[in-house]
Design an enzyme around this catalytic site. Structure first.
Site, PDB file in Angstrom:
ATOM      1  N   HIS A 172       0.848  -1.200   0.000  1.00 27.02           N
ATOM      2  CA  HIS A 172       0.000   0.000   0.000  1.00 27.02           C
ATOM      3  C   HIS A 172       0.874   1.237   0.000  1.00 27.02           C
ATOM      4  O   HIS A 172       1.797   1.337   0.816  1.00 27.02           O
ATOM      5  CB  HIS A 172      -0.884   0.034   1.261  1.00 27.02           C
ATOM      6  CG  HIS A 172      -2.110  -0.795   1.148  1.00 27.02           C
ATOM      7  ND1 HIS A 172      -3.176  -0.436   0.364  1.00 27.02           N
ATOM      8  CD2 HIS A 172      -2.443  -1.970   1.718  1.00 27.02           C
ATOM      9  CE1 HIS A 172      -4.124  -1.346   0.460  1.00 27.02           C
ATOM     10  NE2 HIS A 172      -3.694  -2.298   1.275  1.00 27.02           N
ATOM     11  N   HIS A 218      -1.184   1.063  11.228  1.00 25.38           N
ATOM     12  CA  HIS A 218      -0.049   1.981  11.346  1.00 25.38           C
ATOM     13  C   HIS A 218      -0.256   2.971  12.476  1.00 25.38           C
ATOM     14  O   HIS A 218      -1.351   3.155  13.005  1.00 25.38           O
ATOM     15  CB  HIS A 218       0.204   2.704  10.019  1.00 25.38           C
ATOM     16  CG  HIS A 218      -0.894   3.612   9.553  1.00 25.38           C
ATOM     17  ND1 HIS A 218      -0.680   4.746   8.830  1.00 25.38           N
ATOM     18  CD2 HIS A 218      -2.237   3.533   9.706  1.00 25.38           C
ATOM     19  CE1 HIS A 218      -1.825   5.319   8.539  1.00 25.38           C
ATOM     20  NE2 HIS A 218      -2.778   4.607   9.056  1.00 25.38           N
ATOM     21  N   GLU A 227      -5.601  12.751  12.148  1.00 22.19           N
ATOM     22  CA  GLU A 227      -6.552  12.460  11.080  1.00 22.19           C
ATOM     23  C   GLU A 227      -7.965  12.759  11.552  1.00 22.19           C
ATOM     24  O   GLU A 227      -8.398  12.283  12.605  1.00 22.19           O
ATOM     25  CB  GLU A 227      -6.445  10.990  10.659  1.00 22.19           C
ATOM     26  CG  GLU A 227      -5.077  10.612  10.098  1.00 22.19           C
ATOM     27  CD  GLU A 227      -4.990   9.134   9.773  1.00 22.19           C
ATOM     28  OE1 GLU A 227      -5.973   8.409  10.032  1.00 22.19           O
ATOM     29  OE2 GLU A 227      -3.937   8.701   9.272  1.00 22.19           O
ATOM     30  N   HIS A 229      -4.023   2.343  14.667  1.00 21.79           N
ATOM     31  CA  HIS A 229      -5.328   2.194  14.040  1.00 21.79           C
ATOM     32  C   HIS A 229      -5.191   1.394  12.753  1.00 21.79           C
ATOM     33  O   HIS A 229      -4.104   1.244  12.195  1.00 21.79           O
ATOM     34  CB  HIS A 229      -5.979   3.547  13.758  1.00 21.79           C
ATOM     35  CG  HIS A 229      -5.165   4.447  12.870  1.00 21.79           C
ATOM     36  ND1 HIS A 229      -4.035   5.115  13.312  1.00 21.79           N
ATOM     37  CD2 HIS A 229      -5.297   4.786  11.557  1.00 21.79           C
ATOM     38  CE1 HIS A 229      -3.526   5.839  12.329  1.00 21.79           C
ATOM     39  NE2 HIS A 229      -4.282   5.646  11.238  1.00 21.79           N
TER      40      HIS A 229
END
Length: 976
Positions: free
Chosen positions: A829, A872, A878, A907
Site C-alpha cells: 500500500h 499503522h 486524522e 489504528h
C-alpha cells in the site's frame, strides 16, 4: 447677529442677556420641552416663563395664544428653543413686538433661524413673507442637542436645510458671490448626512451639519424662495404635515426637476455635493433611514392631493405627481409620455441597439422607478439592455386581491392589461428583430406580468420573470392552456409562507405555463418574507441576461469584468477608475512575500468595503480556544443535527476543535455547519484563515465578492482569508464540514516522482466571473471572524458589488470526482498522501498545517498484498468525514459523522475485514471500490484540541474503540 457654536453656547446666551439687562424671559418651545432643563440651568437667576404650545407651520391660533402670554408677562426677551415650529412662533411674536429682543437655540438643522422669512398658517393657507423684525438677534448652536435627534428626524432636518441653497439657486436671484456661497453650503450638508447615516454619533459630522445649515439659512436670506419652498408652504399649510419630513420628501424631486429646467445648475449642484445623480442619492438616504418617501406616507390623502393640484404653485405639477406615491427620481431614468395614464420610466441602452428589452411592472405602492431599480439590482447594467417601466395611477394596478376572479376585478385589470399590451406592441415595433422581450414583475406587478403573458398572442414575449405573484383568480378558472408560450422561458419565485401570495397559486401558475409550452422554473425560498430572495435574484440574472453562469478554469491568477472596460488595462489604481468605481486591494500575505507566495487581488467596486458601522461582538458557537489537552483515544461523533429553527450558515457554524492560534498565524480549526436558511442580507468573512468547505448534504451557492460558485455535495470550495461571501441554500437545508488554515494557504500537492499528470489538475478548479449587484439593503450585516471570535457590523449596501477584478486571491470550487489518484499497481500500500487533493504546508520541510485527502472510487489491483489499508501509527492527526456511503447510515459509520485518529495512536480497519482477509485462500481479484462512496480526511501535523462545544455539544459515540472489534491472533511459529 451673535452665533456661537459649541457646548458653551448657552453660557454665552446668559452673558448676553445679563449684559443687556434682561430680567424676564419668555421661552417658546414645543410640548416635548426637550432640553428645557439645560436652558433653565444655564439661565438660573432670571425670571423664566414657559410657552410650550409651538406647532408645525405656526397656526394663527397658536400665535394669538402666545401673544396673549407676551401681553400678560411683558418679557424683555424671547428665546425660541427647538426646531422650525418654535422658531417660527418666535418670528411671529417678534413681528408683533419689534422692540422685544429675540434669541434662538436650535435643536434641529433647520437653518431658518438665520433668515427674516416668516410663515403663519390661517385655515388651510400658509402666508409667508420677509420682515427684518423676524430675524433673531442671536443664534446659539449646541451640537449635543442635534445629536439626540432620532436618526430619521436628523436626516429630514438636514435635507430641510439643504433645500435652502437649492431653492435659492433655482431662482437665479443670487449674485455671483452669493451663488458661490450657496454652492459651498451644499457639500457640508450632504457630507454630514452621508456620514451620520453610517456613524450616527459622529461629533464632527454633527457640528459640520450645524454649520452647514447655518450657512444654508444665510444663503436663503439673500435669495428668493424657489418652487420647492412655494410647494412646501402650500402643502404644509393645507395638510399640516411635519415640516422637515415634507421638505425631505419633496427635495429629491425638485432636484431632479432641474434636469429639465436648468441642467447646468444641476451639474453645478451635483459637483458641489460631490455625488452624481444627487436626486437618487437623497431618495436612497431616506430609504436607508426608513423615513417617509412619499406624500402619501406623510398622511396626505391622495384624493385630496388631486383636488389641490389645480391651485398648487405654477410648474410644480410634475413634482407633486412624482412625490405623491414616492417614485424614485434619478438622472439615469427618462420619463416619457406614451399616451398611457401615467408616464413611462425608461432606462438602459437605446432600444435600437438592444439585445434584451425588458418591461418592468411595479408592485402595489412601489412605482415604476422603484421597479426599474429592482430590475437593475438583479440584472445589472447590460450594455445592450433596454428597460421600460409603466406606472399605474397612485402606483396601484387594481385594488382587489389577485385571488379575485378577473370578472370581479373588472375594468382596472382589463385597462392594465390593455396598457401593457400597448406598451409591448410599441416596443416590438422599435426593437431589433433579434432582440428578446422580457416581462419582469414583483408582487402585484408579477401577477399582472403572468396574467398578461397568458393572454398575449404567441411570440409576444420571450421570457417572463415574476416574483411573489401568481395568475389572477382561482386556479380552476385558468382554463385549458393553448400552446401559445412555446419558446418562452418563465421563472417564478415565492417564499414558502409568503403572507400575501399562496405558494400553491404560484405552483399552479407554473403548471399552467408548462402546459402552455413554456420552459418553466420555480424558485421556492424558505421563510415568510414578501421579497425577492438572493437565490431568486441570482437565477433571474442568468435568464435576464440570456447567458448561464460560466466560471473561469484554473488554480492560478485570473481576471474578470462584468462591464466592458471596467478592468483597468495597465494601472492597478488609476486616479479615476472606469465607471467611477473604487479600486481596492485585498491582501492575504505579507507585502514582501516572494512572488509565488504573494496572494492578492485588486477589485473595482461600486463602494469601498470600509463603508460600514463599527463592529460589535456576536455570540456564536465559533471559537478559537483550543485549551484541551489532546486526547490520544480513537473517538467518533454523530452527525450535527439539522436545525428546526431558522438558521443560516453563520448561525449554524460550530467549531469542534483545532490546533494553534490564529493570532500566531499557525494551526487550523475544524468547524461543522448545519443550516436551513439562506444568508439573506448577511455576509461572512474570516480574517483568521482560509476556509475549505466540504458539503455533505444540500447544495451551496456561494455568492462571493468576486462572483458566484455552485458547490453541491461531492464538490469542495476554497474561500480565501479576507474574501466576503454569502451562503445560499437551493435545497432548503445543508450540512457539512469546514476546515480553516491559519498559516499558509491551500496549495496543490507536488506530484514528485509520479510524473507530470494525475492527482489534482489546475484546470479542474473553477473560479467565479465578476457578477456585481448595486443594491441598497439597509441593515446589511457583515460578520467577521477574528481571533476565533465573531464580530458583526452593519451597512446599507450589498458587499457583492465588485464589477471587475484581477489577482490570485480568489474563491475556487472543485469536483472531487475530477481527482485522479495514482495508486499502486504491483504490491504494498502506498501512503495516503497519494490521495491528497490540497495541502496547506507548515514552515518546516515535510510538515503540513492541514491537508485534504479524498478516497474516490478506484481500482485496487496490487498483488500479494494485505488489501485493507495497513495498520499503522503516524505523526499525523486524522479527522475523517463521510459525504456519502453506499451502506447508508449503518453504524458505526454515518454520513455527516466524523471520527478522529490522534497522532501515533494505533489504528487500522475493522476486525471483520481483517478476519476475512486471513481466511481467504486465493488471491483476491482486482477490485473496484463502489462509485457512490465518498470519504475524506483532514490531516495535520498538529494534534487537535476540542473547544468547549466540541467537548460538551458534539455527540460523541459511545464505545467507539470497541466498534472496531477484536483482532484475533493468527500467530503460528510452526508455519510461515
Amino acid at each position: 447677529m451673535e452665533t456661537p457654536f459649541g457646548p458653551d453656547a448657552l453660557s454665552t446666551l446668559r452673558e448676553t442677556l445679563v449684559a443687556q439687562g434682561s430680567q424676564r424671559v419668555l421661552v417658546l418651545t414645543g410640548p416635548s420641552r426637550r432640553f428645557l432643563g439645560d436652558l433653565e440651568s444655564s439661565l438660573e437667576g432670571l425670571e423664566l416663563e414657559i410657552c410650550d404650545g409651538a406647532k408645525v407651520h405656526v397656526p394663527a391660533e397658536v400665535v394669538a395664544s402666545a401673544a396673549a402670554r407676551v401681553e400678560a408677562m411683558r418679557p424683555d426677551a424671547l428665546i425660541a428653543l427647538g426646531g422650525g415650529a418654535a422658531i417660527g412662533l418666535g418670528k411671529a411674536l417678534r413681528r408683533r413686538t419689534p422692540a422685544l429682543r429675540f434669541y434662538v437655540v436650535p435643536t434641529t438643522f433647520s437653518g431658518s433661524e438665520r433668515t427674516s422669512i416668516w410663515g403663519v398658517t390661517d385655515g388651510i393657507e400658509k402666508k409667508t413673507g420677509r420682515d427684518p423684525a423676524a430675524r433673531p438677534d442671536g443664534v446659539y448652536y449646541v451640537p449635543r442637542f442635534v445629536a439626540e435627534l432620532p436618526a430619521r428626524q436628523r436626516l429630514t432636518s438636514l435635507m430641510n436645510a439643504l433645500a435652502h441653497p437649492v431653492s435659492a439657486l433655482s431662482t437665479g436671484s443670487l449674485n455671483e458671490e452669493a451663488r458661490a456661497r450657496a454652492l459651498a453650503a451644499i457639500d457640508p450638508l450632504v457630507g454630514a448626512a452621508l456620514l451620520l447615516a453610517e456613524h450616527p454619533s459622529d461629533a464632527a459630522a454633527l457640528e459640520q451639519g450645524l454649520r452647514g445649515s447655518s450657512k444654508a439659512g444665510e444663503v436663503l436670506e439673500e435669495g428668493t424662495l424657489g418652487r420647492h419652498h412655494q410647494l412646501a408652504h402650500f402643502l404644509g399649510g393645507r395638510f399640516a404635515v411635519e415640516h422637515s419630513a415634507l421638505h425631505a420628501v419633496l427635495l429629491p424631486h425638485t432636484v431632479r426637476s432641474l434636469l429639465e429646467t436648468d441642467p447646468d445648475l444641476l451639474s453645478d449642484i451635483e459637483r458641489a455635493a460631490g455625488v452624481p445623480d444627487l436626486s437618487a442619492q437623497l431618495f436612497d438616504l431616506l430609504r436607508r433611514q426608513e423615513a417617509p418617501l412619499s406624500l402619501e406616507a406623510l398622511g396626505i390623502d391622495l384624493g385630496a392631493l388631486d383636488e389641490a393640484v389645480s391651485s398648487a404653485p405654477a410648474g410644480t405639477k410634475d413634482v407633486l405627481q412624482a412625490a405623491a406615491t414616492g417614485r424614485r427620481p434619478s438622472n439615469r431614468v427618462r420619463s416619457e409620455d406614451w399616451g398611457l395614464r401615467e408616464t413611462v420610466a425608461c432606462g438602459g441602452a437605446p432600444i435600437e441597439n438592444a439585445d434584451t428589452v425588458a418591461v418592468v411592472l411595479h408592485g402595489r405602492g412601489q412605482g415604476a422607478e422603484r421597479a426599474l431599480d429592482l430590475f437593475r439590482e438583479i440584472a445589472g447594467e447590460g450594455p445592450r439592455m433596454s428597460v421600460f417601466a409603466p406606472h399605474a395611477p397612485r402606483a396601484v394596478w387594481y385594488t382587489n386581491s389577485y385571488r379575485d376572479a378577473p370578472e370581479v376585478i373588472g375594468a382596472p385589470l382589463e385597462l392594465a392589461v390593455a396598457e401593457l399590451a400597448k406598451t409591448v406592441a410599441k416596443l416590438r415595433r422599435e426593437m431589433p428583430r433579434t432582440a428578446r422581450l422580457v416581462l419582469f414583475g414583483f408582487s402585484q406587478g408579477a401577477c399582472l406580468a403572468v396574467e398578461a403573458a397568458a393572454r398575449f398572442a404567441p411570440g409576444t414575449v420571450d421570457a417572463v420573470v415574476a416574483f411573489a405573484g401568481a395568475r389572477i383568480g382561482p386556479a380552476a378558472g385558468y382554463g385549458t392552456p393553448p400552446q401559445r408560450l412555446s419558446g418562452t422561458s418563465a421563472l417564478l419565485g415565492i417564499a414558502e409562507e409568503d403572507p400575501w401570495v399562496d405558494r400553491a397559486d404560484v405552483e399552479a401558475t407554473a403548471r399552467w405555463f408548462e402546459q402552455a409550452g413554456a420552459s418553466t422554473e420555480v424558485v421556492i425560498e424558505s421563510g415568510a418574507e414578501h421579497r425577492v430572495s438572493a437565490l431568486q435574484r441570482l437565477r433571474a440574472r442568468e435568464l435576464l441576461r440570456g447567458q448561464p453562469r460560466s466560471p473561469l478554469s484554473g488554480f492560478g491568477g485570473h481576471e474578470s469584468e462584468a462591464l466592458p472596460g471596467a478592468l483597468p488595462s495597465r494601472m492597478n489604481s488609476p486616479r479615476r477608475p472606469p465607471y467611477g468605481l473604487y479600486a481596492e486591494q485585498i491582501n492575504a500575505s505579507g507585502f514582501v512575500a516572494e512572488r509565488h507566495a504573494n496572494r492578492r487581488t485588486w477589485t473595482y467596486r461600486v463602494r469601498p468595503t470600509a463603508q460600514h458601522r463599527p463592529f460589535e461582538p456576536l455570540s456564536s458557537h465559533v471559537s478559537g480556544d483550543f485549551d484541551e489537552v489532546p486526547n490520544p483515544n480513537l473517538t467518533g461523533y454523530a452527525p450535527l443535527p439539522l436545525p428546526t429553527a431558522p438558521t443560516d450558515f453563520v448561525d449554524g457554524l460550530h467549531t469542534f476543535g483545532g490546533a494553534g492560534r490564529p493570532e500566531l498565524r499557525r494551526g487550523y480549526a475544524i468547524h461543522l455547519y448545519a443550516a436551513n436558511r439562506s444568508m439573506e442580507g448577511r455576509a461572512f468573512v474570516s480574517a483568521d484563515g482560509e476556509l475549505l468547505l466540504v458539503p455533505e448534504e444540500g447544495k451551496l451557492v456561494l455568492q462571493t465578492e468576486l462572483g458566484v460558485l455552485d458547490v453541491p455535495p461531492g464538490h469542495v470550495a476554497i474561500v480565501p482569508r479576507g474574501i466576503r461571501f454569502s451562503v445560499h441554500l437551493p435545497d432548503g437545508r445543508a450540512r457539512g464540514y469546514v476546515a480553516e488554515v491559519y498559516g499558509r494557504a491551500f496549495e496543490l500537492p507536488d506530484r514528485g516522482p509520479v510524473g507530470a499528470n494525475g492527482l489534482t489538475e489546475e484546470r479542474h478548479f473553477k473560479t467565479p466571473q465578476a457578477e456585481y449587484e448595486d443594491r441598497l439593503s439597509p441593515g446589511y450585516e457583515i460578520v467577521q471572524k477574528l481571533s476565533g471570535c465573531l464580530w458583526r457590523a452593519t451597512q446599507d449596501y450589498s458587499p457583492h458589488d465588485v464589477v471587475a477584478w484581477h489577482g490570485n486571491l480568489a474563491p475556487r470550487a472543485y469536483d472531487l470526482m475530477d481527482f485522479s489518484p495514482v495508486t499502486n499497481a504491483r504490491f504494498d500500500h502506498p501512503d495516503p498522501s497519494i490521495y491528497s487533493v490540497l495541502s496547506a504546508p507548515l514552515d518546516e520541510r515535510g510538515a503540513h498545517g492541514l491537508d485534504l485527502v479524498f478516497f474516490p472510487p478506484r481500482w485496487d489491483v496490487s498483488e500479494g498484498t494485505f488489501r485493507p489499508p495497513f495498520f499503522h501509527r503516524n505523526a499525523t492527526m486524522e479527522i475523517n468525514g463521510i459525504i456519502r456511503d453506499p451502506d447508508g447510515d449503518t453504524p458505526p459509520f454515518m454520513t455527516g459523522g466524523w471520527f478522529l485518529t490522534p497522532p501515533m495512536t494505533p489504528h487500522g480497519v475493522r476486525a471483520g475485514a481483517v478476519q476475512r482477509m486471513f481466511l481467504e485462500s486465493a488471491e483476491p481479484p482486482a477490485h473496484r471500490f463502489r462509485d457512490t462512496s465518498m470519504w475524506f480526511q483532514f490531516e495535520s501535523t498538529l494534534p487537535l484540541q476540542r473547544t468547549q462545544w466540541g467537548r460538551e455539544g458534539a455527540q460523541e459515540l459511545e464505545g467507539w474503540p470497541s466498534m472496531w472489534g477484536t483482532y484475533r491472533t493468527h500467530f503460528d511459529p510452526t508455519r510461515r
